[in-house]
Design a protein around this motif. Structure first.
Motif, PDB file in Angstrom:
ATOM      1  N   ASP A  70     -11.742  12.654  -2.457  1.00 39.34           N
ATOM      2  CA  ASP A  70     -12.280  13.278  -3.131  1.00 39.34           C
ATOM      3  C   ASP A  70     -11.174  12.477  -4.638  1.00 39.34           C
ATOM      4  O   ASP A  70     -11.479  13.094  -5.549  1.00 39.34           O
ATOM      5  N   LEU A  71     -10.934  11.557  -4.509  1.00 39.82           N
ATOM      6  CA  LEU A  71     -10.248  10.764  -5.603  1.00 39.82           C
ATOM      7  C   LEU A  71     -10.900   9.605  -6.331  1.00 39.82           C
ATOM      8  O   LEU A  71     -10.405   9.569  -7.628  1.00 39.82           O
ATOM      9  N   LEU A  72     -12.274   9.351  -5.624  1.00 41.06           N
ATOM     10  CA  LEU A  72     -12.699   8.104  -5.531  1.00 41.06           C
ATOM     11  C   LEU A  72     -13.370   8.593  -7.843  1.00 41.06           C
ATOM     12  O   LEU A  72     -13.569   7.410  -8.460  1.00 41.06           O
ATOM     13  N   ALA A  95       0.753  14.843 -16.233  1.00 41.39           N
ATOM     14  CA  ALA A  95      -0.856  14.478 -15.585  1.00 41.39           C
ATOM     15  C   ALA A  95      -1.016  13.881 -14.549  1.00 41.39           C
ATOM     16  O   ALA A  95      -0.226  12.730 -14.890  1.00 41.39           O
ATOM     17  N   TYR A  96      -1.412  13.959 -13.533  1.00 44.85           N
ATOM     18  CA  TYR A  96      -1.802  13.031 -12.197  1.00 44.85           C
ATOM     19  C   TYR A  96      -2.103  11.555 -12.643  1.00 44.85           C
ATOM     20  O   TYR A  96      -1.400  10.841 -11.890  1.00 44.85           O
ATOM     21  N   GLN A  97      -3.254  11.903 -13.696  1.00 45.50           N
ATOM     22  CA  GLN A  97      -3.562  10.323 -14.147  1.00 45.50           C
ATOM     23  C   GLN A  97      -2.345   9.563 -14.959  1.00 45.50           C
ATOM     24  O   GLN A  97      -2.657   8.467 -13.883  1.00 45.50           O
ATOM     25  N   VAL A 142      -5.584   2.859  -0.924  1.00 43.76           N
ATOM     26  CA  VAL A 142      -5.863   4.133   0.134  1.00 43.76           C
ATOM     27  C   VAL A 142      -6.096   5.297   0.508  1.00 43.76           C
ATOM     28  O   VAL A 142      -5.150   5.744   0.103  1.00 43.76           O
ATOM     29  N   ARG A 143      -7.129   6.389   0.225  1.00 45.71           N
ATOM     30  CA  ARG A 143      -7.327   7.515   0.015  1.00 45.71           C
ATOM     31  C   ARG A 143      -8.461   8.112   0.113  1.00 45.71           C
ATOM     32  O   ARG A 143      -9.322   7.609   0.145  1.00 45.71           O
ATOM     33  N   GLY A 144      -8.206   9.403  -0.031  1.00 42.44           N
ATOM     34  CA  GLY A 144      -9.815  10.209  -0.058  1.00 42.44           C
ATOM     35  C   GLY A 144     -10.712  10.000  -0.517  1.00 42.44           C
ATOM     36  O   GLY A 144     -10.344   9.883  -2.143  1.00 42.44           O
ATOM     37  N   ALA A 199       0.624   9.619 -13.978  1.00 38.22           N
ATOM     38  CA  ALA A 199       1.706   9.204 -12.806  1.00 38.22           C
ATOM     39  C   ALA A 199       1.191   8.559 -12.242  1.00 38.22           C
ATOM     40  O   ALA A 199       2.035   7.428 -11.380  1.00 38.22           O
ATOM     41  N   VAL A 200       0.003   8.647 -11.516  1.00 36.74           N
ATOM     42  CA  VAL A 200      -0.240   7.622  -9.922  1.00 36.74           C
ATOM     43  C   VAL A 200      -0.599   6.537 -10.780  1.00 36.74           C
ATOM     44  O   VAL A 200      -0.482   5.235 -10.294  1.00 36.74           O
ATOM     45  N   VAL A 201      -0.491   6.277 -11.939  1.00 33.72           N
ATOM     46  CA  VAL A 201      -1.015   4.587 -13.132  1.00 33.72           C
ATOM     47  C   VAL A 201       0.442   3.838 -12.767  1.00 33.72           C
ATOM     48  O   VAL A 201       0.740   2.602 -12.683  1.00 33.72           O
ATOM     49  N   ILE A 241       6.256  10.767  -2.332  1.00 33.93           N
ATOM     50  CA  ILE A 241       5.914  12.477  -2.989  1.00 33.93           C
ATOM     51  C   ILE A 241       5.311  12.414  -4.463  1.00 33.93           C
ATOM     52  O   ILE A 241       6.306  12.982  -5.123  1.00 33.93           O
ATOM     53  N   GLU A 242       4.556  12.956  -4.248  1.00 29.66           N
ATOM     54  CA  GLU A 242       4.011  13.296  -5.742  1.00 29.66           C
ATOM     55  C   GLU A 242       3.685  15.543  -5.969  1.00 29.66           C
ATOM     56  O   GLU A 242       3.552  16.117  -5.743  1.00 29.66           O
ATOM     57  N   ASP A 243       5.327  15.547  -6.625  1.00 33.79           N
ATOM     58  CA  ASP A 243       6.265  15.852  -6.594  1.00 33.79           C
ATOM     59  C   ASP A 243       5.438  16.758  -8.634  1.00 33.79           C
ATOM     60  O   ASP A 243       6.692  17.587  -8.820  1.00 33.79           O
ATOM     61  N   GLY A 297       1.023  -1.416   0.480  1.00 35.20           N
ATOM     62  CA  GLY A 297      -0.153  -0.118  -0.276  1.00 35.20           C
ATOM     63  C   GLY A 297       1.482   1.131   0.149  1.00 35.20           C
ATOM     64  O   GLY A 297       2.268   1.252   0.373  1.00 35.20           O
ATOM     65  N   ARG A 298      -0.002   2.746   0.382  1.00 32.47           N
ATOM     66  CA  ARG A 298       0.806   3.640  -0.062  1.00 32.47           C
ATOM     67  C   ARG A 298       0.116   4.668   0.101  1.00 32.47           C
ATOM     68  O   ARG A 298      -1.347   5.184   0.200  1.00 32.47           O
ATOM     69  N   PHE A 299       0.961   5.913   0.976  1.00 32.56           N
ATOM     70  CA  PHE A 299       0.149   7.470   1.349  1.00 32.56           C
ATOM     71  C   PHE A 299       1.165   8.042   0.013  1.00 32.56           C
ATOM     72  O   PHE A 299       2.766   8.499  -0.126  1.00 32.56           O
ATOM     73  N   ALA A 300       0.069   8.527  -0.694  1.00 38.68           N
ATOM     74  CA  ALA A 300       1.475   9.420  -2.011  1.00 38.68           C
ATOM     75  C   ALA A 300       1.164  11.070  -2.304  1.00 38.68           C
ATOM     76  O   ALA A 300      -0.280  11.392  -2.444  1.00 38.68           O
ATOM     77  N   PRO A 301       1.576  11.386  -0.312  1.00 38.63           N
ATOM     78  CA  PRO A 301       0.863  12.851  -0.769  1.00 38.63           C
ATOM     79  C   PRO A 301       1.747  14.380  -1.880  1.00 38.63           C
ATOM     80  O   PRO A 301       2.456  14.244  -2.516  1.00 38.63           O
ATOM     81  N   SER A 302       0.834  15.115  -1.653  1.00 38.28           N
ATOM     82  CA  SER A 302       1.229  16.588  -2.999  1.00 38.28           C
ATOM     83  C   SER A 302       3.006  17.169  -2.143  1.00 38.28           C
ATOM     84  O   SER A 302       1.398  17.419  -1.198  1.00 38.28           O
ATOM     85  N   PRO A 303       3.238  17.508  -1.965  1.00 35.07           N
ATOM     86  CA  PRO A 303       3.566  18.514  -1.085  1.00 35.07           C
ATOM     87  C   PRO A 303       3.944  19.777  -1.229  1.00 35.07           C
ATOM     88  O   PRO A 303       4.788  20.893  -1.782  1.00 35.07           O
TER      89      PRO A 303
END
Ligand code: GLU
Length: 324
Positions: free
Chosen positions: A229-231, A207-209, A225-227, A211-213, A68-70, A32-38
């Motif tokens: 708002d990204l559903l 784009a985020y989409q 597992v995330r907020g 990079a995240v994939v 880190i999603e920078d 799993g991961r936590f992927a914050p934007s700084p």
């Protein structure tokens, strides 16, 4: 007991407690991961996402990563990444593997874009924001869709290329469905609700989409597992995974923390900073937001270990499937 480089002793203690509570064998394949934007410091809202992803990983006996999603250069705040990593550590959460930064991984995004190009799945788009807004306003007036209308699908018509878009299937084939572990069954028709979406932006940023994939696949993430708002982004990500031929992880979207006006808590809406000297009250508030029934309120917990032991057991009870 799996052990990885940098695994914090607190996490191990908590995992033991959770394993005893749920009598589950650890799932060593879980990643799993936590992927914050700084874009600022960790606040009560982002702590909920961090805690939920951490508890899920520990409840499974799996691996938890911080990424880190920078890639969004203009929104990145210098030093915020280190600050987030330090604050997470003060709150008892440490990445099991070295933290990765998206800004150092752009060659992976270029490769993925090239793969999609070879497969004929992307096209350059020359539309300006204003042109898209105008055509959407017309579409709205005609009670049709608000998705990108596909203006550049058949070619640039003399315009110069600005962004790259992924072609989504026609309406009849564009429905993406998935079972969210918190929110239940979700369905989105990409053609109707999104349209061909941007993978590389007009300003040259990834784009985020995309990079995240690419990162979730490259890091072998099995559980996101995330907020919540990204559903709304998840169907796009699942479609992109299919286009790239990579696995789809399981998803769990936790409710976002809102302020008194019902806005998602963020730096922009004036979220207060977390007190790194007193992590327990904020952790308890986050656990309460997640609906976890714990034994004590903040003064009852004398240590982070004790809090994590209970929180992992409570999360496990609710979200980790028991084997008969
Ligand atoms: N970087 C994104 C954010 O901070 C989260 C990405 C994700 O968890 O998929 O909103």
């Amino acid at each position: 007991m799996p052990s990885g480089p940098g695994r914090g002793t607190r996490g191990v203690t908590g995992t033991q407690a959770a394993n005893e509570a749920s009598a589950q064998p650890p799932d060593t394949r879980y990643r799993g991961r936590f992927a914050p934007s700084p874009t600022g410091r960790l606040h009560a809202g982002s702590l909920v996402g961090a805690l939920a992803s951490y508890l899920d990983a520990r409840a499974h006996g799996g691996t938890w990563l911080v990424r880190i999603e920078d890639i969004d250069g203009p929104r990145t705040v210098p030093g915020a990444d280190q600050d987030i990593i330090r604050t997470l550590a003060r709150f008892g959460m440490q990445s099991d593997e070295p933290v990765v930064r998206q800004s150092a991984r752009t060659s992976l995004y270029s490769e993925a874009l090239a793969q999609l190009d070879r497969a004929g799945l992307i096209y350059p788009c020359g539309c300006t924001r204003k042109e898209i807004a105008d055509s959407l306003a017309n579409a709205h007036a005609r009670h049709t869709t608000l998705a990108y209308p596909g203006t550049c699908r058949q070619g640039l018509h003399g315009k110069s290329a600005r962004a790259w878009r992924l072609r989504v299937p026609d309406q009849a084939d564009a429905s993406i469905a998935f079972d969210d572990r918190w929110q239940g069954r979700q369905t989105q028709n990409l053609a109707l609700e999104v349209g061909d979406f941007v993978l590389k932006r007009a300003d040259g940023q990834w784009a985020y989409q995309l990079a995240v994939v690419v990162d979730d696949a490259e890091q072998g993430i099995t559980h996101v597992v995330r907020g919540a708002d990204l559903l709304d982004s998840t169907a796009r990500q699942i479609y992109l995974q299919r286009c790239l031929g990579v696995p789809t992880p399981s998803y769990l979207h936790v409710p976002v923390v809102t302020d008194a006006q019902g806005e998602k808590l963020s730096k922009q809406t004036g979220a207060r900073e977390l007190d790194a000297e007193a992590p327990l009250p904020a952790l308890l508030a986050a656990a309460t937001h997640l609906g976890l029934a714990l034994k004590y309120d903040a003064p009852g917990y004398r240590s982070l270990d004790a809090f994590y032991g209970d929180a992992i057991a409570a999360w496990s009870e609710r979200f980790v499937q028991r084997q008969a």
